[in-house]
Design an enzyme around this catalytic site. Structure first.
Site, PDB file in Angstrom:
ATOM      1  N   TYR A  85     -79.137  31.464  -1.900  1.00  0.00           N
ATOM      2  CA  TYR A  85     -78.011  30.839  -2.811  1.00  0.00           C
ATOM      3  C   TYR A  85     -78.259  29.541  -3.106  1.00  0.00           C
ATOM      4  O   TYR A  85     -79.079  28.690  -2.299  1.00  0.00           O
ATOM      5  CB  TYR A  85     -76.779  30.828  -1.629  1.00  0.00           C
ATOM      6  CG  TYR A  85     -75.587  30.018  -2.528  1.00  0.00           C
ATOM      7  CD1 TYR A  85     -74.564  30.796  -3.228  1.00  0.00           C
ATOM      8  CD2 TYR A  85     -75.458  28.718  -2.145  1.00  0.00           C
ATOM      9  CE1 TYR A  85     -73.398  30.232  -3.645  1.00  0.00           C
ATOM     10  CE2 TYR A  85     -74.357  28.217  -2.773  1.00  0.00           C
ATOM     11  CZ  TYR A  85     -73.461  28.909  -3.511  1.00  0.00           C
ATOM     12  OH  TYR A  85     -72.185  28.255  -4.214  1.00  0.00           O
ATOM     13  N   GLU A 172     -73.685  26.959 -10.078  1.00  0.00           N
ATOM     14  CA  GLU A 172     -73.894  27.922  -9.057  1.00  0.00           C
ATOM     15  C   GLU A 172     -74.775  29.283  -9.544  1.00  0.00           C
ATOM     16  O   GLU A 172     -74.212  29.951 -10.346  1.00  0.00           O
ATOM     17  CB  GLU A 172     -72.468  28.485  -8.745  1.00  0.00           C
ATOM     18  CG  GLU A 172     -72.477  29.201  -7.344  1.00  0.00           C
ATOM     19  CD  GLU A 172     -71.198  29.883  -6.815  1.00  0.00           C
ATOM     20  OE1 GLU A 172     -70.984  29.831  -5.574  1.00  0.00           O
ATOM     21  OE2 GLU A 172     -70.615  30.486  -7.676  1.00  0.00           O
TER      22      GLU A 172
END
Length: 218
Positions: A85, A172
């Site tokens: 992530y 993101e």
């Protein structure tokens, strides 16, 4: 409605709902279909797309009312060895960009924070100085990258450059992944942009889809 994906042969593809909310893979359509992101054979993609287009997808980030799925992306399935992530957001406490990275991935940051709080790395960036080589190295180490380290640091710095030059409030990447060769791949991403920068990001704001926004805000 007729859809064909013969150009992809019958390899596996990924059918992705394009909505302005995260957590699509774990979301649920109000019709009952589970998941806003599906892996299937190319020959099955059209049938699956018919079940998704025009439906409402509810995720952890969409609110209970969900978001309409008006657009789908069909992409060739990547072969990912490991998922991570990565995000750059604006942080109020430091009044500047903040990198959030985790060596685990494949799900939302809310779930990662609950399951792997010790693995989440936060690196504040001075907006005037930009990201340093040392900060990029810290992020790469936090992601657990084991090879092609210089290439990985270059990709992290390139993502920050994208964030900076496009007046983003968030980049993101879910997942940021290692391919079979060990190099980083930005496999999927979500970007938010500063409304105050619309005057100098005309091409980006021309793509705005008001159907994904609250009518009161529009």
């Amino acid at each position: 409605m007729e859809m064909r994906f013969s150009c992809l042969g019958d390899d596996e593809v990924v059918v992705k709902s394009q909505i302005l909310a995260g957590g699509r893979g774990l979301g649920t359509f109000t019709s009952g279909l589970q998941g806003g992101v599906h892996v299937c054979k190319a020959s099955e993609a059209a049938g699956l797309a018919e079940q998704m287009l025009g439906q409402t997808l509810v995720t952890k980030q969409s609110g209970p009312e969900g978001k309409p799925v008006n657009v789908l992306y069909v992409a060739e399935k990547m072969k990912l060895a490991r998922e991570m992530y990565f995000a750059i957001v604006l942080d109020r406490k430091t009044a500047g960009p903040m990198v959030i990275a985790c060596a685990e991935g494949g799900t939302s940051i809310e779930d990662l924070a609950e399951r792997y709080p010790d693995k989440i790395v936060r690196v504040p960036i001075d907006a005037r100085a930009g990201m340093s080589d040392e900060q990029a190295a810290t992020i790469v180490e936090g992601l657990g990258v084991g090879s092609h380290l210089e290439d990985a640091k270059g990709q992290i710095k390139a993502l920050y450059q994208l964030f900076n030059e496009n007046d983003c409030t968030m980049v993101e990447v879910t997942p940021l992944a290692e391919g079979a060769d060990g190099k980083l791949i930005a496999a999927d991403a979500k970007l938010n942009f500063d409304d105050n920068a619309a005057f100098r990001q005309k091409d980006l704001f021309a793509m705005r889809d008001t159907t994904q926004e609250d009518e009161r805000e529009v």
